[in-house]
Write a protein that holds these residues in place. Sequence first.
Motif, PDB file in Angstrom:
ATOM      1  N   LEU A  57       5.402   0.241  -0.366  1.00 23.93           N
ATOM      2  CA  LEU A  57       5.145  -0.375   0.940  1.00 23.93           C
ATOM      3  C   LEU A  57       5.000  -2.182   0.492  1.00 23.93           C
ATOM      4  N   VAL A  58       4.515  -2.234  -0.729  1.00 23.58           N
ATOM      5  CA  VAL A  58       4.588  -3.482  -1.156  1.00 23.58           C
ATOM      6  C   VAL A  58       6.150  -4.466  -1.261  1.00 23.58           C
ATOM      7  N   LEU A  59       6.775  -3.190  -1.938  1.00 25.25           N
ATOM      8  CA  LEU A  59       8.109  -3.855  -2.079  1.00 25.25           C
ATOM      9  C   LEU A  59       8.845  -4.153  -0.869  1.00 25.25           C
ATOM     10  N   TRP A  86       1.617  -7.238   6.653  1.00 25.66           N
ATOM     11  CA  TRP A  86       0.083  -8.121   5.644  1.00 25.66           C
ATOM     12  C   TRP A  86      -0.406  -8.316   7.076  1.00 25.66           C
ATOM     13  N   SER A  87      -1.803  -7.966   6.805  1.00 28.01           N
ATOM     14  CA  SER A  87      -2.912  -8.245   7.873  1.00 28.01           C
ATOM     15  C   SER A  87      -3.263  -9.551   8.040  1.00 28.01           C
ATOM     16  N   GLU A  88      -4.006  -9.482   9.534  1.00 29.87           N
ATOM     17  CA  GLU A  88      -4.222 -10.117  10.047  1.00 29.87           C
ATOM     18  C   GLU A  88      -5.641 -11.464   9.240  1.00 29.87           C
ATOM     19  N   ALA A 128       0.943   0.611  -9.870  1.00 34.53           N
ATOM     20  CA  ALA A 128      -0.255   0.936  -9.462  1.00 34.53           C
ATOM     21  C   ALA A 128      -1.380   1.286  -9.730  1.00 34.53           C
ATOM     22  N   LYS A 129      -2.877   1.031  -9.520  1.00 33.18           N
ATOM     23  CA  LYS A 129      -3.443   2.409  -9.430  1.00 33.18           C
ATOM     24  C   LYS A 129      -4.456   1.789  -8.030  1.00 33.18           C
ATOM     25  N   GLY A 130      -4.707   2.790  -7.241  1.00 29.00           N
ATOM     26  CA  GLY A 130      -5.791   3.262  -6.020  1.00 29.00           C
ATOM     27  C   GLY A 130      -4.886   2.220  -5.096  1.00 29.00           C
ATOM     28  N   ASP A 131      -6.011   1.378  -4.848  1.00 28.15           N
ATOM     29  CA  ASP A 131      -5.367   0.180  -3.851  1.00 28.15           C
ATOM     30  C   ASP A 131      -4.467  -1.046  -4.145  1.00 28.15           C
ATOM     31  N   TYR A 132      -4.347  -1.032  -5.428  1.00 28.40           N
ATOM     32  CA  TYR A 132      -3.921  -2.586  -6.362  1.00 28.40           C
ATOM     33  C   TYR A 132      -2.642  -1.847  -6.615  1.00 28.40           C
ATOM     34  N   VAL A 133      -1.493  -2.682  -6.447  1.00 27.28           N
ATOM     35  CA  VAL A 133      -0.218  -2.641  -6.835  1.00 27.28           C
ATOM     36  C   VAL A 133      -0.391  -4.127  -7.779  1.00 27.28           C
ATOM     37  N   GLY A 180      -2.979   0.600   5.362  1.00 30.75           N
ATOM     38  CA  GLY A 180      -1.379   0.343   5.581  1.00 30.75           C
ATOM     39  C   GLY A 180      -1.537  -0.854   5.659  1.00 30.75           C
ATOM     40  N   LYS A 181      -2.076  -1.968   4.860  1.00 30.81           N
ATOM     41  CA  LYS A 181      -2.022  -3.619   5.122  1.00 30.81           C
ATOM     42  C   LYS A 181      -2.287  -4.516   3.980  1.00 30.81           C
ATOM     43  N   LEU A 182      -1.154  -4.934   3.370  1.00 30.58           N
ATOM     44  CA  LEU A 182      -1.548  -6.593   2.135  1.00 30.58           C
ATOM     45  C   LEU A 182      -2.806  -6.928   2.901  1.00 30.58           C
TER      46      LEU A 182
END
Length: 134
Positions: free
Chosen positions: A12-14, A33-35, A70-75, A101-103
Amino acid sequence: MASTLEERNTALVLEALDTLFNKRDYAKAAQFWSESYVQHSRLVPAGRDGLFGLVRTFGDSRFEYDMVAAKGDYVWVHSRYSHSTGSAALIGVDILRIEDGKLVEHWDVLQDEATRGESAGGHPMFGDAFPNER
């Protein structure tokens, strides 16, 4: 075979960073990206709109990555942001938090890329070659 949370978040991040910085597809990037995106950066204005506005001013910049963890919710992404203006590229470590599912949050550590002559340790900061030797 199901992928792990870390594999999904890394992909997702890449994809998000490539979509925004390289493809400049702002409509598609908005889906990543989240609002309510929170920015912890000296250089990047607040929120999703601040980030997108800054990218719009970059012209022909390019995002590359060398290493990802990556670990859990962090990349964490070892990044290189370059452009054709002749000034040094920025080398960074971007840390992104993903939620639903959003940054949703971002931190970075950035510095100018060193040439061989500027490198105290004698090794490139990104990849296996100095910027003027690629």
